[in-house]
Design an enzyme around this catalytic site. Structure first.
Site, PDB file in Angstrom:
ATOM      1  N   ILE A   1       4.126 -13.902  -4.425  1.00 26.03           N
ATOM      2  CA  ILE A   1       4.287 -12.471  -4.655  1.00 26.03           C
ATOM      3  C   ILE A   1       2.928 -11.768  -4.737  1.00 26.03           C
ATOM      4  O   ILE A   1       1.930 -12.401  -5.066  1.00 26.03           O
ATOM      5  CB  ILE A   1       5.074 -12.191  -5.961  1.00 26.03           C
ATOM      6  CG1 ILE A   1       4.337 -12.772  -7.163  1.00 26.03           C
ATOM      7  CG2 ILE A   1       6.478 -12.738  -5.876  1.00 26.03           C
ATOM      8  CD1 ILE A   1       4.924 -12.404  -8.528  1.00 26.03           C
TER       9      ILE A   1
ATOM     10  N   CYS B   1       0.841  -1.197   0.000  1.00 27.89           N
ATOM     11  CA  CYS B   1       0.000   0.000   0.000  1.00 27.89           C
ATOM     12  C   CYS B   1       0.879   1.251   0.000  1.00 27.89           C
ATOM     13  O   CYS B   1       1.931   1.285   0.629  1.00 27.89           O
ATOM     14  CB  CYS B   1      -0.891   0.019   1.230  1.00 27.89           C
ATOM     15  SG  CYS B   1      -2.060  -1.332   1.283  1.00 27.89           S
TER      16      CYS B   1
END
Length: 286
Positions: free
Chosen positions: A174, A113
């Protein structure tokens, strides 16, 4: 397990797969406050996967605790909450609220984020900022702390070691790769955000390589994901060193795929005379 953002809150898939057959599932990204997400269009197909820029649309952690958690807490599996935030304080406050829910054994910290206090740079692209957010959450969160790593870095093992040192119990990887799509007739980007996260079969070789690298760089367990669409893919990630796997984009193509993968792994173990999945984790022969 299932990957956050691809399995809703699990309940949406109950007609297609026995949720208790799974090792666990990761619910959609949860933030401190409700988020509307990015403007449409925010998804696009690619020849071997998809791009998304949903933007963490969700109703916030309090809504989850009040309305969703009661329907999940008695399931005989591991319900993991993916926690996201725009600043460290958001991560900490959300993790504290999830910690109070007895039926949630762990969280997956999404450090991809953008940190609004650092000009939008994602926490997970620098070792120092990754360690800082993990350390802060570790102080308030006593249960299993999984940290989800971004592949959009120069050396993912450096980030993995940093979050391990900051107190992570496990790493998952990932997350999506940064990509874009263009409408050549309109000469405009397809996504409202121009770029978005790419997932699906095309990312599997990259994900597999990164999981193998990280599994050899840290002592904590690794959860592998990225382009897993069948049981054979899942076994490859286990052989590369993953202790568990998450299935993401494949859920959109076949909502029953996770149950099928569980069956394949069990069959694989029988065919190769293994008594436990532990015997194949990191079993790649070089």
């Amino acid at each position: 397990m299932t990957a956050s953002g691809t399995f809703g809150y699990g309940l949406e898939f109950a007609d297609f797969v026995d949720l208790e057959k799974l090792g666990g599932f990761v619910v959609k990204g949860t933030t401190l406050k409700a988020r509307e997400g990015n403007p449409y269009p925010r998804s696009a197909e690619t020849p071997m996967g998809m791009l998304n820029a949903v933007g963490l649309q969700n109703k916030g952690v309090d809504y989850f605790a009040e309305h969703i958690y009661p329907e999940l807490k008695d399931l005989n599996t591991n319900v993991i909450v993916n926690v996201s935030g725009a600043c460290i304080e958001d991560y900490v406050a959300t993790a504290e609220k999830v910690a109070a829910l007895d039926g949630i054994p762990g969280i997956e910290l999404n450090i991809s984020c953008p940190n609004v206090k650092q000009g939008g740079m994602a926490f997970g692209v620098q070792a120092a900022s990754a360690a800082e957010v993990v350390s802060a959450v570790r102080k308030v969160y006593p249960k299993t702390l999984i940290v989800k790593l971004s592949p959009n870095v120069t050396d993912i093992t450096e980030i993995a070691r940093a979050v391990e040192g900051a107190g992570a119990d496990s790493v998952s990887l990932i997350n999506t790769l940064l990509g874009m799509a263009i409408d050549s007739e309109k000469r405009r980007p397809i996504l409202s955000t121009v770029t978005g996260g790419m997932s699906g079969p095309a990312v599997k070789p990259i994900a597999l390589r990164m999981v193998w690298q990280v599994a050899n760089a840290v002592k904590i367990p690794v959860v592998g994901m990225g382009g897993i669409t069948n049981g054979r893919d899942a076994v490859e990630f286990l052989l590369a060193g993953a202790s568990a796997i998450e299935v993401g984009t494949a859920n959109f193509m076949n909502p029953a795929v996770t149950g099928e993968i569980v069956d394949y792994i069990e069959d694989y173990l029988v065919r190769h005379n293994f008594s436990s999945v532990d015997e194949i984790i990191g079993g790649l022969q070089l």
